[in-house]
Scaffold this motif. Structure first.
Motif, mmCIF file in Angstrom:
data_model
loop_
_atom_site.group_PDB
_atom_site.id
_atom_site.type_symbol
_atom_site.label_atom_id
_atom_site.label_comp_id
_atom_site.label_asym_id
_atom_site.label_seq_id
_atom_site.Cartn_x
_atom_site.Cartn_y
_atom_site.Cartn_z
ATOM 1 N N VAL A 195 58.180 62.298 42.310
ATOM 2 C CA VAL A 195 58.451 60.887 42.025
ATOM 3 C C VAL A 195 57.184 60.083 42.305
ATOM 4 C CG1 VAL A 195 59.806 58.935 42.877
ATOM 5 C CG2 VAL A 195 60.880 61.155 42.575
ATOM 6 N N GLY A 196 56.753 59.265 41.337
ATOM 7 C CA GLY A 196 55.505 58.528 41.556
ATOM 8 C C GLY A 196 55.385 57.290 40.697
ATOM 9 N N GLY A 197 54.144 56.970 40.383
ATOM 10 C CA GLY A 197 53.817 55.696 39.736
ATOM 11 C C GLY A 197 53.264 54.800 40.832
ATOM 12 N N LYS A 198 52.133 54.155 40.571
ATOM 13 C CA LYS A 198 51.541 53.328 41.628
ATOM 14 C C LYS A 198 52.517 52.248 42.077
ATOM 15 C CE LYS A 198 46.944 54.292 39.984
ATOM 16 N NZ LYS A 198 46.783 55.502 40.783
ATOM 17 N N ASP A 235 43.343 69.855 43.784
ATOM 18 C CA ASP A 235 42.466 70.991 44.118
ATOM 19 C C ASP A 235 42.671 71.404 45.585
ATOM 20 O OD1 ASP A 235 40.965 69.353 45.779
ATOM 21 O OD2 ASP A 235 39.173 69.356 44.522
ATOM 22 N N PRO A 236 42.051 72.497 46.030
ATOM 23 C CA PRO A 236 42.303 72.973 47.399
ATOM 24 C C PRO A 236 41.915 71.961 48.480
ATOM 25 C CG PRO A 236 41.302 74.706 46.093
ATOM 26 C CD PRO A 236 41.241 73.463 45.255
ATOM 27 N N ALA A 237 41.027 71.006 48.164
ATOM 28 C CA ALA A 237 40.668 69.980 49.159
ATOM 29 C C ALA A 237 41.654 68.819 49.146
ATOM 30 C CB ALA A 237 39.259 69.467 48.874
ATOM 31 N N GLY A 238 42.682 68.899 48.270
ATOM 32 C CA GLY A 238 43.688 67.835 48.227
ATOM 33 C C GLY A 238 43.291 66.670 47.338
ATOM 34 N N GLN A 239 42.126 66.791 46.683
ATOM 35 C CA GLN A 239 41.699 65.711 45.762
ATOM 36 C C GLN A 239 42.471 65.846 44.454
ATOM 37 O OE1 GLN A 239 39.613 63.305 46.906
ATOM 38 N NE2 GLN A 239 39.813 64.504 48.789
ATOM 39 N N ASN A 240 42.531 64.752 43.678
ATOM 40 C CA ASN A 240 43.311 64.850 42.442
ATOM 41 C C ASN A 240 42.589 64.280 41.219
ATOM 42 O OD1 ASN A 240 43.807 61.994 42.208
ATOM 43 N ND2 ASN A 240 45.241 62.211 43.894
ATOM 44 N N GLU A 294 42.601 66.485 59.681
ATOM 45 C CA GLU A 294 42.057 67.857 59.665
ATOM 46 C C GLU A 294 42.483 68.591 58.396
ATOM 47 O OE1 GLU A 294 39.857 68.736 61.622
ATOM 48 O OE2 GLU A 294 40.060 67.215 63.196
ATOM 49 N N ASP A 295 43.779 68.524 58.075
ATOM 50 C CA ASP A 295 44.269 69.303 56.938
ATOM 51 C C ASP A 295 44.779 68.405 55.826
ATOM 52 O OD1 ASP A 295 43.879 71.941 57.856
ATOM 53 O OD2 ASP A 295 45.429 71.547 59.359
ATOM 54 N N VAL A 296 43.878 68.048 54.918
ATOM 55 C CA VAL A 296 44.291 67.214 53.783
ATOM 56 C C VAL A 296 45.011 68.114 52.772
ATOM 57 C CG1 VAL A 296 43.488 65.780 51.875
ATOM 58 C CG2 VAL A 296 42.371 65.631 54.111
ATOM 59 N N VAL A 297 46.240 67.749 52.441
ATOM 60 C CA VAL A 297 47.042 68.554 51.519
ATOM 61 C C VAL A 297 46.998 67.947 50.116
ATOM 62 C CG1 VAL A 297 49.400 69.320 51.033
ATOM 63 C CG2 VAL A 297 48.554 69.331 53.386
ATOM 64 N N ASP A 298 47.165 66.630 50.043
ATOM 65 C CA ASP A 298 47.252 65.976 48.735
ATOM 66 C C ASP A 298 46.980 64.482 48.931
ATOM 67 O OD1 ASP A 298 47.927 65.003 46.262
ATOM 68 O OD2 ASP A 298 50.021 65.640 46.308
ATOM 69 N N THR A 299 45.920 63.997 48.304
ATOM 70 C CA THR A 299 45.560 62.580 48.493
ATOM 71 C C THR A 299 46.319 61.639 47.545
ATOM 72 O OG1 THR A 299 43.706 62.876 46.993
ATOM 73 C CG2 THR A 299 43.231 63.060 49.341
ATOM 74 N N THR A 300 47.171 62.198 46.670
ATOM 75 C CA THR A 300 47.914 61.351 45.732
ATOM 76 C C THR A 300 48.762 60.342 46.509
ATOM 77 O OG1 THR A 300 48.113 63.306 44.334
ATOM 78 C CG2 THR A 300 49.420 61.394 43.688
ATOM 79 N N ILE A 351 48.722 59.817 57.368
ATOM 80 C CA ILE A 351 49.908 60.694 57.446
ATOM 81 C C ILE A 351 50.265 61.190 56.034
ATOM 82 C CG2 ILE A 351 52.377 60.820 58.025
ATOM 83 C CD1 ILE A 351 51.817 58.705 60.228
ATOM 84 N N ALA A 352 50.188 60.288 55.056
ATOM 85 C CA ALA A 352 50.569 60.647 53.676
ATOM 86 C C ALA A 352 49.692 61.764 53.104
ATOM 87 C CB ALA A 352 50.511 59.415 52.779
ATOM 88 N N VAL A 353 48.392 61.780 53.414
ATOM 89 C CA VAL A 353 47.518 62.804 52.816
ATOM 90 C C VAL A 353 47.754 64.194 53.411
ATOM 91 C CG1 VAL A 353 45.724 61.140 52.191
ATOM 92 C CG2 VAL A 353 45.483 62.442 54.309
ATOM 93 N N GLY A 354 48.478 64.257 54.496
ATOM 94 C CA GLY A 354 48.823 65.556 55.087
ATOM 95 C C GLY A 354 50.078 66.161 54.471
ATOM 96 N N ARG A 355 50.631 65.483 53.461
ATOM 97 C CA ARG A 355 51.873 65.947 52.834
ATOM 98 C C ARG A 355 51.724 66.014 51.321
ATOM 99 N NH1 ARG A 355 55.749 61.704 56.089
ATOM 100 N NH2 ARG A 355 55.432 62.652 58.129
#
Ligand code: RIB
Length: 299
Positions: free
Chosen positions: A36-39, A97-102, A235-241, A274-278
Motif C-alpha cells: 500500500v503506498g502513494g506519497k 536494491d540490497p542497500a534498501g535504495q529504490n 545499521e540495517d536499512v531494509v527499504d527507504t521507500t 524506524i521506517a527505513v528498517g522495515r
C-alpha cells in the motif's frame, strides 16, 4: 484542527533486485511484494499515526479498496475518496536494491483525474483552523493551494516528485515547503544545501522551508532562523521507500500545533529512521508510541 491531504493513492509493486535494471537488460527479481503506498496515502498514514486528525481526499479505481481500507484502519477519514468506474487505481513499480535504495516508476491512473469540482467539494467545509497538505502526484495542485489559501487555510507542499511543471508554480502560496536536496537543486540550480536554502529564502521570504538531506539530517529555515537536526544512524536499512513521507507526516503533526522546529525535525527524523528498517511504504510507518520510545532510549 484537521489535516486535509489531497493526495495520491497507489498500489505498490515492490521487486527486490541485486541491482537496478539497466537498458536492454532482463532481470529476475529476488522477491516481490504488493503493498500500500502513494506519497499522499503514506503521508496521511504518518500524520495519523503521529496523532493528527486527518481527512484524505483523492481518487482510486474500483480496485482501490485495499487502499481506503488501510487508511481507515489508520484512523484517517476516507469519506472524500472517490471511486472511479472508468479509471484504474494509480500504481508504482518499485525496485529495491540490497542497500534498501529504490527506483520508482509511476502509473498515475485515477490520481490524475482530480478536477476543480472535486477540490470545491473537498475544501467546502474547511477554514483557517485546517491545514492543506499536497504533494505532486495528483492533478490540480496549484489550484488546490489557491483555493485553500482563499479559505484562510495554512498550506504545506511536499515538492515530490519533482517534475518540470512544478518549476512554473507560485510556491509563495505555500506556508511550508518540504523537499530533499534533489528537489532543491531542481528548483534553484544549486547543489550545496546552504546555497539551496539561501536561494529559496530569498525567493520566498514568508515561507518556512524544510530540507531533508538523508544521512546528513535535516534543516529548517523560517521566521529568520535556522535549525538543524542530525540524522538517526540506521545499521540495517531494509527499504527507504516512504522514508520522506514518514518524515513529512510526523513533521506536520508537530508543526501544525506550533511546536519548536527542532522538536518537529527530531521526531520526524526518528520516525523516518524506524521506517527505513522495515519493508514497504505505508506498512513501514511507525506508531507514535514507537517513535516516543525510541526518542526516550536515545536521551
Ligand atoms: O514515496 C514513496 C511512494 O512513492 C511509493 O509508495 C509510491 O507509490 C510512490 O508514490
Amino acid at each position: 484542527m484537521r489535516l486535509v491531504n489531497i493526495g495520491s493513492l497507489n498500489i505498490d509493486h515492490c521487486y527486490h533486485v541485486d541491482h537496478f535494471v539497466a537498458a536492454g537488460e532482463t532481470l529476475s527479481s529476488l522477491d516481490y511484494q504488493r503493498s500500500v503506498g502513494g506519497k499522499g496515502l503514506n503521508q496521511s498514514v504518518a500524520a495519523a499515526h503521529a496523532g493528527m486528525r486527518v481527512l484524505h481526499a483523492g481518487k482510486v479505481g474500483t480496485d482501490g479498496g485495499v487502499l481506503t481500507d488501510f487508511l481507515e484502519m489508520a484512523g484517517v477519514d476516507v469519506s472524500q475518496i472517490v471511486v472511479m468506474e472508468d479509471c484504474a487505481t494509480g500504481h508504482a513499480l518499485i525496485q529495491i536494491d540490497p542497500a534498501g535504495q529504490n527506483c520508482i516508476i509511476l502509473y498515475p491512473g485515477a490520481n490524475m483525474a482530480v478536477t476543480e469540482k472535486d477540490l470545491d467539494r473537498w475544501l467546502s467545509g474547511c477554514g483557517p483552523e485546517d491545514v492543506l497538505l499536497v504533494q505532486n502526484e495528483v492533478s490540480c495542485v496549484p489550484l488546490a493551494m489557491k483555493m485553500a489559501r482563499a479559505r484562510g487555510m495554512r498550506v504545506a507542499l511536499n515538492l515530490s516528485p519533482i517534475k518540470p511543471e512544478l518549476l512554473t508554480w507560485d510556491l509563495a502560496m505555500a506556508d511550508l515547503l518540504l523537499f530533499n536536496e534533489v528537489e532543491g537543486e531542481a528548483l534553484t540550480g544549486c547543489k550545496e544545501p546552504e546555497a539551496i536554502l539561501r536561494a529559496l529564502e530569498g525567493r520566498y521570504p514568508q515561507t518556512e522551508l524544510v530540507l531533508t538531506l538523508g544521512e546528513q539530517g535535516s534543516v529548517y529555515s523560517g521566521h529568520g532562523r535556522r535549525t538543524a537536526c542530525p540524522a538517526v544512524k540506521v545499521e540495517d536499512v531494509v527499504d527507504t521507500t516512504a522514508a520522506g513521507d514518514t518524515f513529512t507526516g510526523y513533521f506536520l503533526e508537530r508543526w501544525a500545533s506550533g511546536r519548536e522546529p527542532e522538536e518537529c525535525l527530531c521526531r520526524a527524523s526518528m520516525a523516518s529512521a524506524i521506517a527505513v528498517g522495515r519493508m514497504g511504504a505505508a506498512p513501514s510507518i511507525p506508531m507514535a508510541s514507537e517513535v516516543d520510545a525510541a526518542l526516550e532510549r536515545r536521551v
